[in-house]
Design an enzyme around this catalytic site. Structure first.
Site, mmCIF file in Angstrom:
data_model
loop_
_atom_site.group_PDB
_atom_site.id
_atom_site.type_symbol
_atom_site.label_atom_id
_atom_site.label_comp_id
_atom_site.label_asym_id
_atom_site.label_seq_id
_atom_site.Cartn_x
_atom_site.Cartn_y
_atom_site.Cartn_z
ATOM 1 N N HIS A 1 0.806 -1.232 0.000
ATOM 2 C CA HIS A 1 0.000 0.000 0.000
ATOM 3 C C HIS A 1 0.836 1.277 0.000
ATOM 4 C CE1 HIS A 1 -3.854 -2.190 1.623
ATOM 5 N NE2 HIS A 1 -3.270 -2.821 0.618
ATOM 6 N N ASP B 1 -5.215 -7.429 -5.565
ATOM 7 C CA ASP B 1 -4.955 -6.470 -4.486
ATOM 8 C C ASP B 1 -3.967 -5.419 -4.958
ATOM 9 O OD1 ASP B 1 -2.365 -7.581 -4.274
ATOM 10 O OD2 ASP B 1 -2.956 -8.976 -2.684
HETATM 11 O O1 T3D Z 1 0.793 -12.003 1.101
HETATM 12 C C1 T3D Z 1 0.561 -11.116 0.276
HETATM 13 O O2 T3D Z 1 1.218 -10.068 0.258
HETATM 14 C C2 T3D Z 1 -0.495 -11.305 -0.768
HETATM 15 C C3 T3D Z 1 -0.162 -10.579 -1.965
HETATM 16 C C4 T3D Z 1 -0.396 -11.104 -3.170
HETATM 17 C C5 T3D Z 1 -0.018 -10.364 -4.342
HETATM 18 C C6 T3D Z 1 0.218 -11.238 -5.544
HETATM 19 O O3 T3D Z 1 0.954 -10.777 -6.391
HETATM 20 S S1 T3D Z 1 -0.538 -12.738 -5.689
HETATM 21 C C7 T3D Z 1 0.030 -13.309 -7.296
HETATM 22 C C8 T3D Z 1 1.422 -13.831 -7.232
HETATM 23 N N1 T3D Z 1 1.974 -14.107 -8.535
HETATM 24 C C9 T3D Z 1 1.640 -15.181 -9.241
HETATM 25 O O4 T3D Z 1 0.814 -15.996 -8.864
HETATM 26 C C10 T3D Z 1 2.391 -15.396 -10.536
HETATM 27 C C11 T3D Z 1 3.195 -16.685 -10.451
HETATM 28 N N2 T3D Z 1 3.990 -16.844 -11.641
HETATM 29 C C12 T3D Z 1 3.479 -17.258 -12.799
HETATM 30 O O5 T3D Z 1 2.301 -17.506 -12.960
HETATM 31 C C13 T3D Z 1 4.447 -17.404 -13.922
HETATM 32 O O6 T3D Z 1 5.735 -17.560 -13.393
HETATM 33 C C14 T3D Z 1 4.418 -16.183 -14.888
HETATM 34 C C15 T3D Z 1 3.102 -16.181 -15.688
HETATM 35 C C16 T3D Z 1 4.586 -14.871 -14.151
HETATM 36 C C17 T3D Z 1 5.593 -16.321 -15.895
HETATM 37 O O7 T3D Z 1 5.565 -17.600 -16.474
HETATM 38 P P1 T3D Z 1 6.859 -18.099 -17.292
HETATM 39 O O8 T3D Z 1 6.504 -19.422 -17.863
HETATM 40 O O9 T3D Z 1 7.278 -17.023 -18.219
HETATM 41 O O10 T3D Z 1 8.027 -18.227 -16.216
HETATM 42 P P2 T3D Z 1 8.227 -19.352 -15.086
HETATM 43 O O11 T3D Z 1 9.067 -20.445 -15.641
HETATM 44 O O12 T3D Z 1 6.910 -19.722 -14.486
HETATM 45 O O13 T3D Z 1 9.046 -18.534 -13.981
HETATM 46 C C18 T3D Z 1 10.449 -18.316 -14.093
HETATM 47 C C19 T3D Z 1 11.056 -18.437 -12.716
HETATM 48 O O14 T3D Z 1 10.505 -17.423 -11.874
HETATM 49 C C20 T3D Z 1 10.691 -19.765 -12.069
HETATM 50 O O15 T3D Z 1 11.777 -20.124 -11.243
HETATM 51 P P3 T3D Z 1 12.738 -21.377 -11.669
HETATM 52 O O16 T3D Z 1 11.853 -22.570 -11.859
HETATM 53 O O17 T3D Z 1 13.372 -20.919 -12.950
HETATM 54 O O18 T3D Z 1 13.700 -21.481 -10.541
HETATM 55 C C21 T3D Z 1 9.510 -19.400 -11.200
HETATM 56 O O19 T3D Z 1 9.319 -20.246 -10.115
HETATM 57 C C22 T3D Z 1 9.907 -18.013 -10.730
HETATM 58 N N3 T3D Z 1 8.720 -17.236 -10.370
HETATM 59 C C23 T3D Z 1 7.771 -16.756 -11.200
HETATM 60 N N4 T3D Z 1 6.853 -16.107 -10.494
HETATM 61 C C24 T3D Z 1 7.217 -16.191 -9.202
HETATM 62 C C25 T3D Z 1 8.415 -16.922 -9.115
HETATM 63 N N5 T3D Z 1 9.000 -17.178 -7.955
HETATM 64 C C26 T3D Z 1 8.404 -16.707 -6.828
HETATM 65 N N6 T3D Z 1 7.255 -16.001 -6.848
HETATM 66 C C27 T3D Z 1 6.631 -15.719 -7.994
HETATM 67 N N7 T3D Z 1 5.517 -14.983 -8.005
#
Ligand code: T3D
Length: 255
Positions: free
Chosen positions: A82, A137
């Site tokens: 925020h 959020d």
């Molecule tokens: O507690 C609170 O504060 C609540 C607040 C919540 C706010 C939020 O933002 S909730 C939403 C959180 N974000 C997500 O759910 C997105 C998660 N990520 C994805 O869906 C995908 O990674 C993407 C669509 C963003 C990108 O996909 P892609 O295929 O281009 O990349 P990838 O292979 O999934 O990710 C690359 C790396 O980044 C991978 O790590 P690795 O396997 O190479 O070691 C992945 O785990 C990491 N990564 C991506 N997003 C996140 C992340 N690591 C931690 N947190 C992430 N959000």
């Protein structure tokens, strides 16, 4: 390695989210770095701010491996997200989100809280929240529905559909899509152009549009009159009128 890197090019401050291995997902250190950067952005010498991401991501939202750092989700949001979202809106200067890559969850909220978004053609926009069973959020509901309208905003945010940069542009989520090769140069050009503008007038224009979201017409007319009185006393107004009379481009100094 600093989670947030800062650089200045003239009157442009560039804030780079710097956790590329995690697609610049937010953890406490990133929030803290961003808060410090947004404080620096208040410096009067800074006349435009760019927020971008290192590596192939813009920001993937909350780091999903560090949720348990927070006392509880609501408290975590209030303490971290925020203040930064509010700080962006409070800056009386333009903030440009240079969306270089994937932008998801609270990363999307960050981008839409900025005044302008330009996207690389390598960028994509993903709601994120619904994918893990959360509600949007960090201002995501506030800004996305203003940009897209309530119907499209709801449909998109409840679907988790990934939008390409071109689709995001067609929807009005970003104002420009640039080829990845030309992206950095275009961001620098755009930011320099913003920084050379009449910063005070641009900052007050931002304040007026934010106010218009919840004001009556009478209230809006009144604030316009008040802020126009301020703009009318600025050095930039004098310069703008002089330059018009002398048929030359104005040289604004932001005061
Ligand atoms: O507690 C609170 O504060 C609540 C607040 C919540 C706010 C939020 O933002 S909730 C939403 C959180 N974000 C997500 O759910 C997105 C998660 N990520 C994805 O869906 C995908 O990674 C993407 C669509 C963003 C990108 O996909 P892609 O295929 O281009 O990349 P990838 O292979 O999934 O990710 C690359 C790396 O980044 C991978 O790590 P690795 O396997 O190479 O070691 C992945 O785990 C990491 N990564 C991506 N997003 C996140 C992340 N690591 C931690 N947190 C992430 N959000």
């Amino acid at each position: 390695m600093a989670e947030v890197e800062l650089s200045r090019q003239g009157a442009v401050l560039t804030i780079t989210l710097n956790r590329p291995d995690k697609l610049n997902a937010f953890n406490r250190a990133l929030h803290k770095g961003l808060a410090g950067a947004l404080k620096e952005a208040r410096d009067a010498e800074v006349r435009a701010v760019v927020i971008t991401g290192a590596g192939r991501g813009f920001c993937a939202g909350q780091d999903l491996t560090e949720f348990n750092e927070m006392p509880d989700v609501g408290t975590g949001l209030r303490e971290t997200y925020h203040p930064n979202i509010l700080a962006i809106r409070a800056l009386e200067k333009p903030v440009l989100a240079a969306v270089n890559g994937v932008c998801a969850g609270a990363g999307l909220s960050l981008a839409v809280a900025c005044d302008i978004r330009i996207a690389s053609d390598a960028a994509s926009f993903v709601p994120g929240f619904v994918g893990i069973g959360l509600v949007p959020d960090s201002g995501g509901t506030y800004f996305v529905h203003r940009l897209l309208g309530a119907s499209r905003a709801f449909e998109w945010m409840s679907s988790n559909r990934k939008l390409t940069a071109v689709e995001a542009h067609a929807w009005g989520l970003c104002s420009e899509v640039v080829g990845a090769d030309a992206f950095l140069a275009r961001v620098a050009e755009y930011a320099a152009q913003l920084a050379a503008g009449p910063t005070k007038a641009i900052g007050m224009t931002k304040r007026l549009f934010d106010h218009a979201d919840h004001a009556t017409l009478e209230e809006q007319l009144e604030l316009e009159a008040q802020l126009q009185a301020v703009a009318g006393r600025s050095e930039d107004f004098a310069e703008g009128v002089a330059a018009f009379g002398e048929k030359r481009p104005p040289q604004f100094n932001g005061r």
